[in-house]
Design a protein around this motif. Structure first.
Motif, short mmCIF file in Angstrom:
data_model
loop_
_atom_site.label_atom_id
_atom_site.label_comp_id
_atom_site.label_asym_id
_atom_site.label_seq_id
_atom_site.Cartn_x
_atom_site.Cartn_y
_atom_site.Cartn_z
N VAL A 184 -18.18 -5.67 -18.30
CA VAL A 184 -17.14 -6.06 -16.98
C VAL A 184 -18.16 -6.59 -15.80
CG1 VAL A 184 -15.80 -5.54 -15.60
CG2 VAL A 184 -15.48 -4.75 -17.93
N LEU A 185 -19.34 -6.01 -15.76
CA LEU A 185 -20.14 -6.16 -14.40
C LEU A 185 -20.51 -7.90 -14.66
CD1 LEU A 185 -21.04 -5.52 -11.69
CD2 LEU A 185 -22.83 -4.74 -12.83
N VAL A 187 -19.69 -10.08 -16.53
CA VAL A 187 -18.65 -11.17 -17.17
C VAL A 187 -17.84 -11.41 -15.37
CG1 VAL A 187 -15.73 -11.39 -17.88
CG2 VAL A 187 -17.33 -10.53 -19.25
N ARG A 188 -17.75 -10.78 -14.98
CA ARG A 188 -17.38 -10.86 -13.32
C ARG A 188 -18.45 -11.76 -12.44
NH1 ARG A 188 -17.71 -6.43 -8.90
NH2 ARG A 188 -20.43 -7.11 -9.15
N ASN A 189 -19.44 -11.42 -13.29
CA ASN A 189 -20.96 -12.00 -12.04
C ASN A 189 -21.22 -13.27 -12.72
OD1 ASN A 189 -21.51 -10.16 -10.28
ND2 ASN A 189 -23.04 -8.89 -11.75
N GLU A 221 -18.89 -15.49 -13.70
CA GLU A 221 -17.58 -16.43 -13.23
C GLU A 221 -17.68 -16.33 -11.86
OE1 GLU A 221 -14.21 -13.85 -14.23
OE2 GLU A 221 -13.61 -14.22 -16.08
N PHE A 222 -18.32 -15.58 -10.55
CA PHE A 222 -18.79 -16.00 -9.27
C PHE A 222 -19.56 -17.09 -9.70
CE2 PHE A 222 -17.57 -11.07 -8.05
CZ PHE A 222 -16.28 -11.58 -7.95
#
Length: 448
Positions: free
Chosen positions: A180-181, A183-185, A187-188
């Motif tokens: 999850v971390l 994917v989020r990073n 995208e950021f």
């Protein structure tokens, strides 16, 4: 003239090349000083005086040496676009791209030769993703947004470095958190790049995780061969009873070839020298050397056909010959020696040939990479019609020529000492008739 191209798409595929170590086909194998482990990550061949390595993985590797092994020396290199651009940012010769061949000379003492993961792998994988999944793009957007793109590469590389640390020695629940971390990073990082002006085409590629992460799905399969295999080849010290060191014959590419050598008088004190050149893929750039009366008068980088004018010759008969030298130092056989009568003032001179205007040479895939400290890498692909070579590549900074030389189908140059600030980079190619390529969009970069 073939180049190593099959590895350019290897990262994106699901399959991985088989390990073939030890690899006696690379040299005349002699295991007196050490045996290559069966699960060594890449191909290797040992002799009493050197070790030959070939990277059979789909990602770059870092070669680390200890003991009496002085350096990693390049023998053959991957000339694919992803590998060439990766080398602009990672020029260390101990980093082997997929398909690269290198040699490690051995001293009398013991040593170790280890294979490790390289941070260049993420740069190579991202470039491979672009080339593989967006073939119609032809890197036009990458050229236009190169500064933003290289920042994105750095940020995503850091994301995956953090991810690898996160999943190390974790259970499946903690690994889900790491995913999850990650994917989020990602995208950021992409979001910041889009806010800076990254094109929508690249945005859709990077933000589409099923597409973008295909390279990540393939990479661990090869990375696992390094992590779980025997990463170190141990070389024993040479015993006093062994015979003196004799340099072994390395299974290296054939020497370049020089054919169809011709010399014509074309004016007062001027001779036109032409010949065809051949070389083994990966040993370019090659240099052509012209001799007059047994003295070297011209040496320059050349393509598949060399056509040069030698000027300033005294009137009378002169002896001409030539040879070709590749990047590894291999030389061709001498051309035939031709005697040509050069006219002086008052002698009749044949009319110069008419230079056709079309077709023009071409410049493509023009990229500029700012490496910091006044260092800048510039590269582009070159095209021309057969018979109009040799061609000259011209590198311009702020409208001034900084470097020009005879070149082949791909030209690259590292510049040092570029002053801090904003600069405009341009590239041109001219053929043997003096016809120049059409202008390509300038690239503006800020150097530090």
């Amino acid at each position: 003239m073939a180049v190593i191209a099959s590895w350019v798409i290897a990262v994106a595929g699901t399959g991985t090349p088989a390990i073939a170590a030890p690899a006696p086909g690379l040299c005349a194998m002699d295991e007196a000083r050490g045996v290559v482990p069966a699960d060594y990550p890449i191909e290797a061949c040992t002799t009493v005086s050197e070790v030959i390595l070939r990277n059979t993985l789909a990602l770059p590797v870092q070669i680390k040496l200890t003991g009496d092994a002085p350096a990693v020396q390049s023998v053959d290199v991957n000339q694919g676009l992803a590998a060439v651009l990766t080398r602009l940012r990672h020029s260390d010769p101990s980093i082997l791209m997929p398909g690269d061949v290198a040699r490690v000379p051995l001293g009398r003492g013991g040593s170790t030769i280890s294979v490790d993961l390289s941070r260049a792998g993420r740069n190579f994988a991202l470039l491979t993703t672009l080339v593989t999944f967006m073939p119609g793009l032809q890197l036009a957007d990458v050229k236009k947004y190169w500064g933003i793109y290289t920042t994105l590469i750095t940020e995503i590389s850091d994301v995956y470095a953090d991810y690898e640390n996160c999943v190390a020695d974790t259970n499946w629940v903690e690994r889900l958190k790491c995913d999850v971390l990650r994917v989020r990073n990602v995208e950021f990082a992409v979001g910041r790049a889009v806010a800076s002006g990254l094109s929508k085409k690249l945005f859709s590629l990077f933000l589409s995780l099923p597409t973008f992460l295909k390279w990540a799905d393939a990479q661990p399969k090869d990375a696992g061969k390094i992590i779980h295999g025997t990463r170190t080849l141990t070389v024993a010290a040479r015993t006093t009873s062994e015979p003196p060191v004799v340099t072994t014959e390395v299974m290296k590419p054939a020497a370049p070839a020089l054919t169809n050598f011709s010399v014509q008088s074309v004016g007062v004190g001027v001779a036109a020298v032409t010949f065809d050149v051949g070389w083994t893929a990966g040993t370019d750039p090659v240099r052509c050397v012209i001799y007059v009366d047994d003295s070297a008068v011209q040496e320059s980088q050349c393509g598949t056909r060399s056509s040069t004018r030698v000027t300033g010759l005294a009137a009378g008969v002169h002896r001409f010959k030539a040879l070709v030298r590749d990047r590894l130092g291999n030389t061709s056989q001498w051309s035939p020696t031709l005697a040509v009568d050069i006219p002086g003032d008052g002698d009749s001179v044949p009319p110069p040939p008419v230079a056709p205007v079309e077709p023009k040479p071409t410049v493509a895939n023009f990229v500029v990479v700012v490496k910091g400290g006044g260092n800048v890498g510039v590269a582009f692909d070159v095209g021309w019609q057969s018979g109009r070579d040799p061609v000259i590549c011209h590198f311009l900074i702020d409208g001034q020529i900084w470097f020009e030389a005879q070149c082949g189908t791909h030209s690259s140059k590292q510049f040092n000492g570029v002053s801090p600030g904003q600069h405009v980079f341009d590239a041109q190619v001219s053929d043997r008739f003096g016809v120049y390529s059409d202008p390509v969009p300038s690239i503006v970069r800020t150097t530090t």
